[in-house]
Design a protein around this motif. Structure first.
Motif, PDB file in Angstrom:
ATOM      1  N   VAL A 157     -18.466 -79.194  15.994  1.00 53.70           N
ATOM      2  CA  VAL A 157     -17.347 -79.715  16.783  1.00 53.70           C
ATOM      3  C   VAL A 157     -16.758 -80.920  16.053  1.00 53.70           C
ATOM      4  CG1 VAL A 157     -16.612 -80.665  18.994  1.00 53.70           C
ATOM      5  CG2 VAL A 157     -18.417 -78.925  18.924  1.00 53.70           C
ATOM      6  N   VAL A 158     -15.490 -80.791  15.617  1.00 47.96           N
ATOM      7  CA  VAL A 158     -14.805 -81.822  14.826  1.00 47.96           C
ATOM      8  C   VAL A 158     -13.410 -82.048  15.409  1.00 47.96           C
ATOM      9  CG1 VAL A 158     -14.081 -82.537  12.511  1.00 47.96           C
ATOM     10  CG2 VAL A 158     -15.985 -80.922  12.786  1.00 47.96           C
ATOM     11  N   TYR A 159     -13.006 -83.317  15.454  1.00 47.25           N
ATOM     12  CA  TYR A 159     -11.680 -83.667  15.971  1.00 47.25           C
ATOM     13  C   TYR A 159     -10.882 -84.446  14.931  1.00 47.25           C
ATOM     14  CZ  TYR A 159     -13.611 -82.624  20.609  1.00 47.25           C
ATOM     15  OH  TYR A 159     -14.200 -82.011  21.692  1.00 47.25           O
ATOM     16  N   ARG A 160      -9.573 -84.229  14.918  1.00 48.41           N
ATOM     17  CA  ARG A 160      -8.656 -85.122  14.222  1.00 48.41           C
ATOM     18  C   ARG A 160      -8.304 -86.276  15.158  1.00 48.41           C
ATOM     19  NH1 ARG A 160      -4.777 -80.255  12.171  1.00 48.41           N
ATOM     20  NH2 ARG A 160      -5.861 -79.743  10.209  1.00 48.41           N
ATOM     21  N   VAL A 161      -8.396 -87.496  14.648  1.00 44.06           N
ATOM     22  CA  VAL A 161      -8.042 -88.693  15.415  1.00 44.06           C
ATOM     23  C   VAL A 161      -6.777 -89.264  14.788  1.00 44.06           C
ATOM     24  CG1 VAL A 161      -8.799 -90.968  16.184  1.00 44.06           C
ATOM     25  CG2 VAL A 161     -10.476 -89.115  15.927  1.00 44.06           C
ATOM     26  N   TYR A 162      -5.660 -89.165  15.501  1.00 43.22           N
ATOM     27  CA  TYR A 162      -4.360 -89.522  14.936  1.00 43.22           C
ATOM     28  C   TYR A 162      -4.088 -91.018  15.028  1.00 43.22           C
ATOM     29  CZ  TYR A 162      -3.197 -84.601  14.480  1.00 43.22           C
ATOM     30  OH  TYR A 162      -3.191 -83.282  14.106  1.00 43.22           O
ATOM     31  N   ALA A 163      -3.470 -91.544  13.982  1.00 44.95           N
ATOM     32  CA  ALA A 163      -3.160 -92.972  13.924  1.00 44.95           C
ATOM     33  C   ALA A 163      -2.033 -93.356  14.870  1.00 44.95           C
ATOM     34  CB  ALA A 163      -2.794 -93.363  12.490  1.00 44.95           C
ATOM     35  N   ASP A 164      -1.174 -92.397  15.227  1.00 48.24           N
ATOM     36  CA  ASP A 164      -0.012 -92.713  16.068  1.00 48.24           C
ATOM     37  C   ASP A 164      -0.313 -92.610  17.559  1.00 48.24           C
ATOM     38  OD1 ASP A 164      -0.155 -89.984  16.496  1.00 48.24           O
ATOM     39  OD2 ASP A 164       1.730 -89.504  15.485  1.00 48.24           O
ATOM     40  N   GLY A 165      -1.542 -92.383  17.918  1.00 39.92           N
ATOM     41  CA  GLY A 165      -1.917 -92.370  19.326  1.00 39.92           C
ATOM     42  C   GLY A 165      -1.878 -91.014  19.983  1.00 39.92           C
ATOM     43  N   ARG A 166      -1.527 -89.960  19.246  1.00 44.25           N
ATOM     44  CA  ARG A 166      -1.573 -88.627  19.831  1.00 44.25           C
ATOM     45  C   ARG A 166      -3.003 -88.295  20.265  1.00 44.25           C
ATOM     46  NH1 ARG A 166       0.698 -84.866  15.250  1.00 44.25           N
ATOM     47  NH2 ARG A 166       0.510 -86.783  14.001  1.00 44.25           N
ATOM     48  N   PRO A 167      -3.162 -87.410  21.248  1.00 42.87           N
ATOM     49  CA  PRO A 167      -4.519 -87.028  21.669  1.00 42.87           C
ATOM     50  C   PRO A 167      -5.303 -86.428  20.507  1.00 42.87           C
ATOM     51  CG  PRO A 167      -2.890 -86.269  23.262  1.00 42.87           C
ATOM     52  CD  PRO A 167      -2.120 -86.755  22.076  1.00 42.87           C
ATOM     53  N   ASP A 168      -6.599 -86.627  20.523  1.00 45.29           N
ATOM     54  CA  ASP A 168      -7.457 -86.032  19.496  1.00 45.29           C
ATOM     55  C   ASP A 168      -7.284 -84.517  19.502  1.00 45.29           C
ATOM     56  OD1 ASP A 168      -8.286 -88.603  19.190  1.00 45.29           O
ATOM     57  OD2 ASP A 168     -10.337 -88.269  19.910  1.00 45.29           O
ATOM     58  N   GLU A 169      -7.335 -83.917  18.330  1.00 47.75           N
ATOM     59  CA  GLU A 169      -7.128 -82.478  18.177  1.00 47.75           C
ATOM     60  C   GLU A 169      -8.393 -81.823  17.639  1.00 47.75           C
ATOM     61  OE1 GLU A 169      -4.150 -79.315  15.866  1.00 47.75           O
ATOM     62  OE2 GLU A 169      -4.342 -81.391  15.160  1.00 47.75           O
ATOM     63  N   LEU A 170      -8.917 -80.868  18.381  1.00 44.02           N
ATOM     64  CA  LEU A 170     -10.082 -80.112  17.939  1.00 44.02           C
ATOM     65  C   LEU A 170      -9.687 -79.191  16.791  1.00 44.02           C
ATOM     66  CD1 LEU A 170     -13.087 -79.352  18.612  1.00 44.02           C
ATOM     67  CD2 LEU A 170     -12.148 -77.514  20.033  1.00 44.02           C
ATOM     68  N   ILE A 171     -10.502 -79.152  15.739  1.00 42.02           N
ATOM     69  CA  ILE A 171     -10.280 -78.235  14.620  1.00 42.02           C
ATOM     70  C   ILE A 171     -11.556 -77.440  14.381  1.00 42.02           C
ATOM     71  CG2 ILE A 171      -8.493 -79.627  13.517  1.00 42.02           C
ATOM     72  CD1 ILE A 171     -10.633 -80.671  11.583  1.00 42.02           C
ATOM     73  N   ARG A 172     -11.447 -76.370  13.615  1.00 38.82           N
ATOM     74  CA  ARG A 172     -12.602 -75.504  13.359  1.00 38.82           C
ATOM     75  C   ARG A 172     -12.705 -75.193  11.873  1.00 38.82           C
ATOM     76  NH1 ARG A 172     -10.405 -70.244  12.745  1.00 38.82           N
ATOM     77  NH2 ARG A 172      -8.323 -70.031  13.677  1.00 38.82           N
ATOM     78  N   GLY A 173     -13.938 -74.863  11.483  1.00 36.40           N
ATOM     79  CA  GLY A 173     -14.146 -74.374  10.121  1.00 36.40           C
ATOM     80  C   GLY A 173     -14.183 -75.447   9.063  1.00 36.40           C
ATOM     81  N   ALA A 174     -14.760 -76.621   9.375  1.00 27.80           N
ATOM     82  CA  ALA A 174     -14.861 -77.701   8.388  1.00 27.80           C
ATOM     83  C   ALA A 174     -16.311 -77.893   7.971  1.00 27.80           C
ATOM     84  CB  ALA A 174     -14.312 -78.995   8.971  1.00 27.80           C
ATOM     85  N   ASP A 175     -16.560 -77.988   6.674  1.00 27.10           N
ATOM     86  CA  ASP A 175     -17.868 -78.357   6.145  1.00 27.10           C
ATOM     87  C   ASP A 175     -17.747 -79.691   5.427  1.00 27.10           C
ATOM     88  OD1 ASP A 175     -19.114 -76.095   7.056  1.00 27.10           O
ATOM     89  OD2 ASP A 175     -19.103 -75.047   5.128  1.00 27.10           O
ATOM     90  N   ILE A 176     -18.691 -80.604   5.666  1.00 29.50           N
ATOM     91  CA  ILE A 176     -18.721 -81.873   4.942  1.00 29.50           C
ATOM     92  C   ILE A 176     -19.401 -81.639   3.604  1.00 29.50           C
ATOM     93  CG2 ILE A 176     -19.484 -84.273   4.951  1.00 29.50           C
ATOM     94  CD1 ILE A 176     -19.730 -84.093   7.989  1.00 29.50           C
TER      95      ILE A 176
END
Length: 356
Positions: free
Chosen positions: A267-286
């Motif tokens: 479970v990974v989220y994008r956290v936007y600098a402009d204040g938009r709600p966090d966005e869930l994304i899929r398929g990311a490997d660190i």
């Protein structure tokens, strides 16, 4: 959903005159939800509970809530946008940090790797030198049974060579002090510190137990998020990342291979600098390399979380735990995970009593 219960009993008799009988119980409730996105990507989420006695596993209401949570996460992931390759600031939750340190740090300070010429020997010549930010310390303590009431998998009384378990401070204020040792000596460290471990049928080597990441640069979760957004803006990025759940990872320590690691988030989220709600994304490997990753740690939260798991290495599968706060890193890299070319079924599952 699956439930596992195991009683481990060890009897050891040595030529030194040692006679030991010791063991413990393991109980685990494992909830997994799996699905396939429209583009063929296989996705899963999980919730787990661990205890040292089956009677201590949660009651029905808590289990049902966890099932609902795993199902909701999967439903949202199936609708989420796929991740794009990215290098930038991120927060790893405490559980994600635990896996991160287990994979990219813990395996590299196991004693037997320091004298094996086939190993990369990342920290062999670093004793007494800084290898982590000065506000971080790493302790392995198999004598600790729980963290805030959560049973720890990596607990034991004696290791698999009959050496009494003990607390070992491996890194103190960023400085490497020692390695995890079995009875097999290495240069400068002739004695075991109670970390010789194995699964039945395997030879003993030095392995991890309960890893604790401690920090002197702690802030609240809310303040850590503010620091993330500030770093996103400083780097001129549109967003940073928040890694909430991970399932595990793997690392390469052999000299002939790339000294790299992969941690597999769920479970990974994008956290936007402009204040938009966090966005869930899929398929990311660190992905990354250990030394550069450690240098990017900026601060930690003030709340510890537990990751319990089973680690597989040369001496087989052994139970381990990692207890850590969330960390803020200045740069982390993700890549898109491999995906299947298969698509979900075109027709839904027929219902009972449907007309043919």
């Amino acid at each position: 959903m699956s439930v596992e219960a195991q009683r481990v009993a060890n009897t050891q008799v040595t030529t030194e005159g040692t006679r030991l009988e010791h063991g413990r119980m393991f109980a685990r409730l494992f909830i997994t939800a799996r699905g396939k996105a429209a583009d063929g990507m296989d996705l899963s989420t999980m919730e787990t509970f661990e205890a040292d006695d089956p009677a201590k596993l949660p009651k029905d209401a808590e289990i049902l809530a966890a099932v609902e949570k795993a199902g909701a996460h999967l439903t949202n992931l199936l609708r989420a946008a796929p991740a794009d390759p990215f290098v930038g600031p991120a927060i790893l939750s405490g559980r994600a940090t635990g896996v991160f340190f287990h994979e990219i740090f813990g395996h590299r300070i196991e004693g037997h790797r320091q004298k094996d010429e086939s190993e990369g020997q990342t920290f062999t010549k670093s004793v007494g030198k800084p290898i982590l930010p000065e506000f971080l310390s790493v302790i392995f303590d198999p004598t600790r049974h729980d963290q805030d009431g959560v049973a720890l998998n990596g607990t034991y009384t004696y290791d698999d060579e009959g050496v009494k378990a003990r607390k070992v401070t491996v890194v103190e204020n960023g400085i490497l002090k020692t390695f995890l040792m079995s009875r097999a000596p290495i240069d400068g460290f002739p004695q075991s510190n109670g970390h010789g471990r194995r699964a039945p049928g395997n030879e003993v080597v030095s392995r991890q137990s309960n890893l604790f990441l401690e920090s002197s640069r702690k802030v609240s979760d809310a303040e850590l998020r503010k620091m993330l957004i500030a770093e996103v803006k400083k780097q001129g990025k549109e967003y940073g990342l928040y890694f909430d759940q991970v399932t595990g990872g793997y690392t390469t320590t052999a000299r002939r291979g790339l000294q790299a690691f992969t941690v597999i988030p769920l479970v990974v989220y994008r956290v936007y600098a402009d204040g938009r709600p966090d966005e869930l994304i899929r398929g990311a490997d660190i992905v990354g390399t250990p030394l550069s990753s450690f240098a990017e740690i900026m601060a930690t939260s003030d709340r510890m979380e537990v990751f319990n798991g089973v680690c597989g290495a040369e001496s087989g599968d052994v139970p381990v735990s990692a207890v850590a706060p969330a960390i803020l890193v200045g740069k982390i890299e993700i890549q898109r995970k491999e995906r299947s070319q298969d698509r979900p079924p075109y027709l839904s599952r027929p219902t009972d009593g449907a007309q043919q």
